[in-house]
Design an enzyme around this catalytic site. Sequence first.
Site, mmCIF file in Angstrom:
data_model
loop_
_atom_site.group_PDB
_atom_site.id
_atom_site.type_symbol
_atom_site.label_atom_id
_atom_site.label_comp_id
_atom_site.label_asym_id
_atom_site.label_seq_id
_atom_site.Cartn_x
_atom_site.Cartn_y
_atom_site.Cartn_z
ATOM 1 C CB VAL A 140 -42.641 91.903 15.190
ATOM 2 C CG1 VAL A 140 -43.390 90.630 14.858
ATOM 3 C CG2 VAL A 140 -43.586 92.986 15.677
ATOM 4 C CG ASP A 145 -42.096 95.482 6.762
ATOM 5 O OD1 ASP A 145 -41.204 95.461 7.627
ATOM 6 O OD2 ASP A 145 -43.206 94.935 6.908
ATOM 7 N NE ARG A 203 -37.987 91.812 4.150
ATOM 8 C CZ ARG A 203 -38.505 91.737 5.372
ATOM 9 N NH1 ARG A 203 -38.578 92.809 6.142
ATOM 10 N NH2 ARG A 203 -38.973 90.593 5.844
ATOM 11 C CG ASN A 244 -38.023 94.183 18.583
ATOM 12 O OD1 ASN A 244 -37.044 93.612 19.030
ATOM 13 N ND2 ASN A 244 -37.955 95.033 17.564
ATOM 14 N NE ARG A 279 -43.766 86.821 4.724
ATOM 15 C CZ ARG A 279 -42.819 87.402 5.434
ATOM 16 N NH1 ARG A 279 -42.712 87.186 6.710
ATOM 17 N NH2 ARG A 279 -41.983 88.214 4.850
ATOM 18 C CB THR A 300 -51.232 90.664 7.926
ATOM 19 O OG1 THR A 300 -50.938 90.163 6.618
ATOM 20 C CG2 THR A 300 -52.398 91.627 7.863
ATOM 21 N NE ARG A 301 -44.017 89.938 8.168
ATOM 22 C CZ ARG A 301 -44.242 91.021 7.409
ATOM 23 N NH1 ARG A 301 -45.462 91.344 7.012
ATOM 24 N NH2 ARG A 301 -43.222 91.792 7.044
ATOM 25 C CE1 TYR A 347 -32.950 84.613 6.560
ATOM 26 C CE2 TYR A 347 -35.084 85.271 5.656
ATOM 27 C CZ TYR A 347 -34.328 84.459 6.498
ATOM 28 O OH TYR A 347 -34.957 83.498 7.266
HETATM 29 P P1 NAD Z 1 -31.443 82.184 14.861
HETATM 30 O O1 NAD Z 1 -30.752 83.419 14.430
HETATM 31 O O2 NAD Z 1 -31.830 82.058 16.296
HETATM 32 O O3 NAD Z 1 -30.566 80.887 14.521
HETATM 33 C C1 NAD Z 1 -29.643 80.824 13.483
HETATM 34 C C2 NAD Z 1 -28.427 80.049 13.996
HETATM 35 O O4 NAD Z 1 -27.480 79.929 12.941
HETATM 36 C C3 NAD Z 1 -27.720 80.760 15.129
HETATM 37 O O5 NAD Z 1 -27.396 79.832 16.142
HETATM 38 C C4 NAD Z 1 -26.464 81.333 14.474
HETATM 39 O O6 NAD Z 1 -25.396 81.515 15.372
HETATM 40 C C5 NAD Z 1 -26.195 80.278 13.434
HETATM 41 N N1 NAD Z 1 -25.406 80.777 12.304
HETATM 42 C C6 NAD Z 1 -25.605 81.913 11.578
HETATM 43 N N2 NAD Z 1 -24.672 82.018 10.618
HETATM 44 C C7 NAD Z 1 -23.883 80.916 10.724
HETATM 45 C C8 NAD Z 1 -22.735 80.460 10.033
HETATM 46 N N3 NAD Z 1 -22.224 81.163 9.001
HETATM 47 N N4 NAD Z 1 -22.157 79.298 10.417
HETATM 48 C C9 NAD Z 1 -22.666 78.583 11.456
HETATM 49 N N5 NAD Z 1 -23.754 78.972 12.164
HETATM 50 C C10 NAD Z 1 -24.336 80.128 11.797
HETATM 51 O O7 NAD Z 1 -32.700 82.015 13.910
HETATM 52 P P2 NAD Z 1 -33.864 80.918 13.890
HETATM 53 O O8 NAD Z 1 -35.142 81.636 13.998
HETATM 54 O O9 NAD Z 1 -33.551 79.812 14.824
HETATM 55 O O10 NAD Z 1 -33.747 80.419 12.384
HETATM 56 C C11 NAD Z 1 -33.173 79.168 12.058
HETATM 57 C C12 NAD Z 1 -33.310 78.944 10.556
HETATM 58 O O11 NAD Z 1 -34.686 78.947 10.203
HETATM 59 C C13 NAD Z 1 -32.636 80.021 9.697
HETATM 60 O O12 NAD Z 1 -32.049 79.408 8.575
HETATM 61 C C14 NAD Z 1 -33.787 80.908 9.266
HETATM 62 O O13 NAD Z 1 -33.530 81.530 8.041
HETATM 63 C C15 NAD Z 1 -34.915 79.894 9.163
HETATM 64 N N6 NAD Z 1 -36.215 80.551 9.328
HETATM 65 C C16 NAD Z 1 -36.650 80.935 10.568
HETATM 66 C C17 NAD Z 1 -37.876 81.588 10.680
HETATM 67 C C18 NAD Z 1 -38.440 82.009 12.027
HETATM 68 O O14 NAD Z 1 -39.492 82.650 12.037
HETATM 69 N N7 NAD Z 1 -37.842 81.683 13.146
HETATM 70 C C19 NAD Z 1 -38.633 81.869 9.542
HETATM 71 C C20 NAD Z 1 -38.144 81.488 8.305
HETATM 72 C C21 NAD Z 1 -36.929 80.810 8.213
HETATM 73 N N1 UDP Z 2 -42.122 95.139 13.213
HETATM 74 C C1 UDP Z 2 -42.661 96.126 14.016
HETATM 75 N N2 UDP Z 2 -41.986 96.482 15.132
HETATM 76 C C2 UDP Z 2 -40.830 95.890 15.529
HETATM 77 C C3 UDP Z 2 -40.290 94.866 14.713
HETATM 78 C C4 UDP Z 2 -40.961 94.527 13.552
HETATM 79 O O1 UDP Z 2 -43.726 96.682 13.713
HETATM 80 O O2 UDP Z 2 -40.285 96.258 16.584
HETATM 81 C C5 UDP Z 2 -42.870 94.730 12.013
HETATM 82 C C6 UDP Z 2 -42.036 94.646 10.741
HETATM 83 O O3 UDP Z 2 -42.013 95.912 10.095
HETATM 84 C C7 UDP Z 2 -42.798 93.603 9.946
HETATM 85 C C8 UDP Z 2 -43.377 92.686 11.018
HETATM 86 O O4 UDP Z 2 -43.336 93.421 12.234
HETATM 87 O O5 UDP Z 2 -43.870 94.197 9.245
HETATM 88 C C9 UDP Z 2 -42.603 91.398 11.189
HETATM 89 O O6 UDP Z 2 -41.257 91.732 11.349
HETATM 90 P P1 UDP Z 2 -40.134 90.665 11.713
HETATM 91 O O7 UDP Z 2 -38.824 91.360 11.675
HETATM 92 O O8 UDP Z 2 -40.511 89.941 12.946
HETATM 93 O O9 UDP Z 2 -40.244 89.582 10.532
HETATM 94 P P2 UDP Z 2 -40.337 89.681 8.937
HETATM 95 O O10 UDP Z 2 -40.502 91.093 8.490
HETATM 96 O O11 UDP Z 2 -39.064 89.095 8.451
HETATM 97 O O12 UDP Z 2 -41.542 88.867 8.615
#
Ligand code: NAD
Ligand code: UDP
Length: 310
Positions: free
Chosen positions: A185, A270, A140, A188, A274, A208-209, A143
Amino acid sequence: MRILITGGAGFLGSHLSDRLIEQGHEVICLDNFFTGRKSNIQHLIGNPSFELVRHDVIDPFKFEVDRIYNLACPASPPHYQYNPIKTMKTSVVGAINCLGLAKRVKARVFQASTSEVYGDPNVHPQPESYWGHVNPIGLRSCYDEGKRAAETLFFDYHRENGVDIRVIRIFNTYGPRMLPDDGRVVSNFIVQALQGKDLTVYGEGSQTRSFCYVDDLVDGFMRFMEQDKIVGPMNLGNPGEFTMLQLAELVLKKVGGKSKITHLPLPSDDPKQRKPDISLAKDVLGWEPKVPLEQGIEKTISYFKTALAQ
Ligand code: NAD
Ligand code: UDP
């Protein structure tokens, strides 16, 4: 204002584009379509307030803009682990390119950081003052460390060059326009339940999340971007905390059908728990999430019913 959104065709970026255009702004959406889809922004194509640019954030770009929201980065573990070196480049070089542009055109620049900067946290719930517990060399890390380095760059450009930054740490957010195969999750479980497949709980499901509905989050984004009190970092998320088993049971109850729960191995590193401390967002923005999990899950199920039927 003219506003650049990197990653604008993704899940969060497309909702943000909608809201900014509703408010009368012009949006330039820059995306390389790695996890973004044209279908997310199809309804905006042809709107004079919307421009779409296929481009990678790791290659320099230049636009005359007032605001930059830097969202470009795959957010789902399977997608960001698909090409981990590219993920790190996207976070780090993408941040440098956004910050360089912000410096040149004097735009305010927003970073979509993440609760992953806290890693597998030893402090619960997580306040912004917590420095985190992150493995620097695990699966991980591309990221988590990429996002941590991006935060560092934002604060160094702010201190060294006076760049006007805003840094948000987003906790797990869900809703319509997640990809059916996104791998996170909520999508999924819903897609599995709608397809009559068993729900894949990783490990025992006691981790947890805290899940925030997308409309609440985007509202927080815009409030934070347009306030002048603090630059961040600020947590945004829903403090309701659920185990993955509870989430699976909720989805099964809401979808009905014959799916059961099946257990698969827990991925490495994992996080066990959180939950955001959102006191800062409450104080500064007067913001807190309004959509409870059950209601947000219902809306997301309706979306996937239609999306999967197409
Ligand atoms: P997402 O994957 O749907 O969106 C990411 C977008 O970025 C996509 O449209 C993808 O095509 C584009 N992208 C990826 N790499 C790129 C690159 N090199 N150049 C140009 N475009 C690129 O994800 P999201 O959930 O919409 O997340 C958006 C942002 O928010 C991300 O930076 C993510 O890390 C952050 N974020 C999201 C969550 C969440 O729960 N959704 C949580 C924490 C942080
Ligand atoms: N997870 C799960 N089943 C799935 C996908 C994810 O149990 O099909 C769990 C995963 O192991 C984690 C939590 O759900 O504990 C959240 O996962 P997700 O990938 O959504 O986000 P992140 O781990 O980045 O918070």
